[in-house]
Design a protein around this motif. Structure first.
Motif, PDB file in Angstrom:
ATOM      1  N   CYS A  46       1.092   5.005   1.099  1.00  0.00           N
ATOM      2  CA  CYS A  46       0.368   5.633   2.120  1.00  0.00           C
ATOM      3  C   CYS A  46       0.913   7.376   2.008  1.00  0.00           C
ATOM      4  N   GLU A  60      -4.400   5.975   1.539  1.00  0.00           N
ATOM      5  CA  GLU A  60      -3.485   4.484   1.192  1.00  0.00           C
ATOM      6  C   GLU A  60      -4.017   4.646  -0.206  1.00  0.00           C
ATOM      7  N   ARG A  83       0.782  -0.977   0.042  1.00  0.00           N
ATOM      8  CA  ARG A  83       0.000   0.018   0.075  1.00  0.00           C
ATOM      9  C   ARG A  83       0.938   1.339  -0.125  1.00  0.00           C
TER      10      ARG A  83
END
Length: 681
Positions: free
Chosen positions: A644, A658, A642
């Motif tokens: 972020c 995210e 992910r």
């Protein structure tokens, strides 16, 4: 002494169940059977004492001696199997002659036969003691006696067995345990009985002693019991003892612990763990580790080869202990040895801890003396923890996660706004500094918002191992809003601006010399660009010159100290953005504004492919609660791929966002990634 076990009746029943189950196995194959019970179709072999314990009313006259193979006529053959299964329930009613259902009563009846010397077929002799017992009971409890009585050994034909080198007290204790399932234990007795039980392969007693000793493990005896488990080859017991020693390793820092009883392999296995001290990683923990190792060495150095000593000392993380504390630990323990030898000189402590110690001590001294080179002397110097933290310095995120001490005056969990000054005013400007991580050290490049100057030459290094900061050589010229990264053991600073405008100058820091040197200038002065090191090169994208926003893509070649402008401009000119390596291996440009003077937010995300030398559109940052501004953001890639994002300033006011690769969409994070604020000033 106390009677072991909070549930004595349950232990007694478990032992009875085990005993009768083993004798049932013998009955099925006719081993050690001394009676025949005639049936309508065939004759069933059985053990007289089992049948008699099941039917106390049966005639026991003339039963002494194993040679009497007389059938017990009043015991029906269909009840034989029930006699070997004394835990019948009401759903399985007893036969015409009532069978005692209670395991405890059956065991007691069996013991009464022994006490009355009824049907005993062997006599155990230990010292001056003689005890009449039953072969089938010994064989059921002990593999040693099972092999003796069921093979063609001499003892199988005799009715007398002499036990050598066994105290008669313990022989009687073991026999009582076999027949009753009850035993009184203390620590020393349990250790002695465990050795005897292992020799004679008495599994029920082995389990009982192990259970007692495991429940009484302590820092004073775990090393001894670990050694004992090794000697007796008891793997499960060893696992429990080693685990206890590992979990309570720091408690072994005293003379009563007998730490020298640990094998070198056990000590190394413990020292290699990152969870010593229950995960509390600090210099105090490692000082205790060092003292435990020194206690081991001062008693074992004459018996252990130098390579083995070296292997153990290699697990001590001397970089977590200040040099003066290393000397204090060594001299204190060396003095103990000297006092025992009536020698009060503890200065030459190398001889006390073996020849390998001097090498590791000198290496530790070198590490602490060569302060600025420490990131390059990164040999087993990590904090003892498996947890990495995202670390910010005054809002600016370090590119990679680092290990931080558990308790620190300089580390605060959670991103925070900059602290107000003495008059209560909070600076409103964005930070001009940058932060890089270099082999676990954090470098603050430039000035934070807590200082008056926006542009600065100062550089400060934070060492999480000792939770300390030092000032290192200043940059060649003061600057702010620059790109910084680490490549090939150098820290590179690129562009930025100062009071005179955008800077094209670049420089790099060499920790070996604690000095900065100039490298090739950028094609033009650029500030608030974004960059990172990738595949042996440095990539710099976007930024502002003194007049406008740029969308250039630059690549720095370290080998020939040159900048190359790649003919692949960004899809959206931007500055104040972030560049991060994405889950796909491409270089993602996220956020920013399109003009240095009240520019508009750039919500588009694009990715650069270094191999194809081209940009492609990835998507837009469109969360449920979008930021008010995409200027000065922190971006990082989580382990689950992910990407972020959270803002540098006022991070608590906005959600962390995210990008989920599977859906190719941006979302507000339900649970924020924990980011720690490190105070380096």
């Amino acid at each position: 002494m106390v009677l072991f076990g909070s549930n004595q009746d349950q232990q007694k029943c478990n032992h009875a169940s085990y005993l009768f189950n083993e004798m049932s196995k013998f009955q099925k194959v006719g081993i050690l059977c001394d009676v025949k019970v005639p049936g309508q179709l065939h004759v069933v072999k059985a053990h007289k004492i089992v049948l008699m314990s099941a039917n106390p009313k049966s005639d026991t006259s003339g039963c002494k001696g194993a040679e009497n193979q007389t059938a017990i006529c009043d015991f029906p053959v269909e009840e034989v199997l029930k006699a070997y299964a004394p835990n019948n329930t009401a759903e399985d009613p007893p036969g015409p002659e009532a069978v005692v259902d209670s395991l405890g009563q059956r065991l007691g009846a069996l013991n009464d036969l022994r006490l009355h010397h009824c049907c005993c077929d062997v006599t155990l002799v230990a010292n001056e003691m003689q005890c009449d017992v039953h072969k089938v009971v010994l064989a059921a409890c002990s593999d040693y006696f099972r092999a003796m009585f069921t093979s063609k050994m001499k003892e199988s034909m005799d009715n007398r067995v002499v036990l050598h080198n066994v105290d008669s007290f313990y022989v009687r204790t073991i026999i009582d345990f076999m027949y009753t399932g009850e035993i009184t234990l203390d620590f020393n007795g349990a250790c002695d009985l465990l050795e005897i039980a292992v020799f004679y392969q008495i599994l029920p007693l082995i389990n009982r002693c192990q259970t007692y000793l495991i429940s009484n493990l302590s820092a004073q005896n775990c090393c001894y019991l670990t050694m004992m488990a090794h000697d007796l080859a008891l793997d499960d017991f060893l696992s429990h003892c080693r685990s206890y020693a590992f979990e309570h390793f720091l408690e072994l820092d005293h003379d009563d612990s007998e730490v020298d009883l640990l094998l070198a392999d056990d000590l190394v296995a413990c020292l290699s763990r990152n969870d010593l001290g229950n995960g509390i990683s600090n210099t105090s923990t490692e000082q205790t580790v060092l003292r435990v190792v020194l206690r081991w060495l001062r008693r074992k150095c004459d018996d252990v080869e130098i390579p083995e000593q070296d292997r153990i000392l290699s697990q001590v993380r001397f970089s977590l202990i200040a040099k003066q504390d290393i000397d204090i630990c060594c001299r204190a323990l060396a003095m103990d040895v000297d006092n025992n030898n009536n020698n009060n000189n503890g200065d030459d402590f190398f001889a006390s801890f073996g020849p390998a110690f001097k090498k590791h001590y000198e290496r530790a001294v070198t590490y602490h003396n060569r302060v600025f080179e420490q990131p390059l002397l990164h040999d087993r110097s990590d904090l003892r923890t498996d947890q990495y933290h995202r670390a910010c310095v005054d809002g600016v995120l370090a590119p990679n996660p680092v290990k931080l001490p558990s308790y620190s005056k300089n580390v605060f969990v959670g991103v925070q706004d900059v602290n107000p000054d003495s008059e209560g005013n909070v600076p409103i400007r964005d930070p001009y500094h940058n932060v890089v991580d270099f082999n676990g050290f954090l470098y603050l490049l430039g000035s934070t918002r807590t200082r008056d100057s926006c542009y600065s030459r100062t550089v400060t290094r934070y060492d999480p191992r000792l939770d300390s900061t030092i000032a290192i050589a200043s940059m060649g010229e003061e600057r702010g809003d620059f790109v910084a990264c680490v490549l090939n053991d150098y820290i590179y600073v690129i562009g930025g601006r100062n009071r005179h405008g955008a800077l094209a100058s670049c420089e790099r820091y060499d920790p070996r010399q604690n000095s900065w040197e100039k490298i090739a200038d950028l094609p033009q002065g650029i500030y608030m660009a974004a960059g990172l090191a990738h595949d042996g090169c440095i990539y710099v994208t976007g930024g502002f010159n003194d007049y406008e926003t740029t969308g250039t893509t630059l690549r720095y070649h370290v080998t020939d100290d040159t900048w190359e402008e790649i003919f692949a401009p960004m899809m959206c000119d931007r500055g104040f953005h972030a560049l991060v390596k994405g889950h796909d291996g491409l270089l993602w440009a996220v956020g920013g504004v399109d003009n240095p003077f009240s520019g508009r937010n750039v919500w588009e995300v694009e990715a650069f492919d270094p191999d194809l030398e081209m940009w492609r559109f990835v998507g837009q940052v469109l969360p449920v609660q979008p930021f008010l501004s995409m200027m000065r953001i922190n971006v990082f890639l989580e382990r689950d791929n992910r990407t972020c994002v959270f803002p540098v300033s006022t991070p608590h006011k906005y959600p962390m966002l995210e990008h989920v690769p599977r859906s190719r969409m941006w979302f507000e994070m339900r649970s924020r990634v924990v980011v720690s604020q490190v105070q380096v000033d």
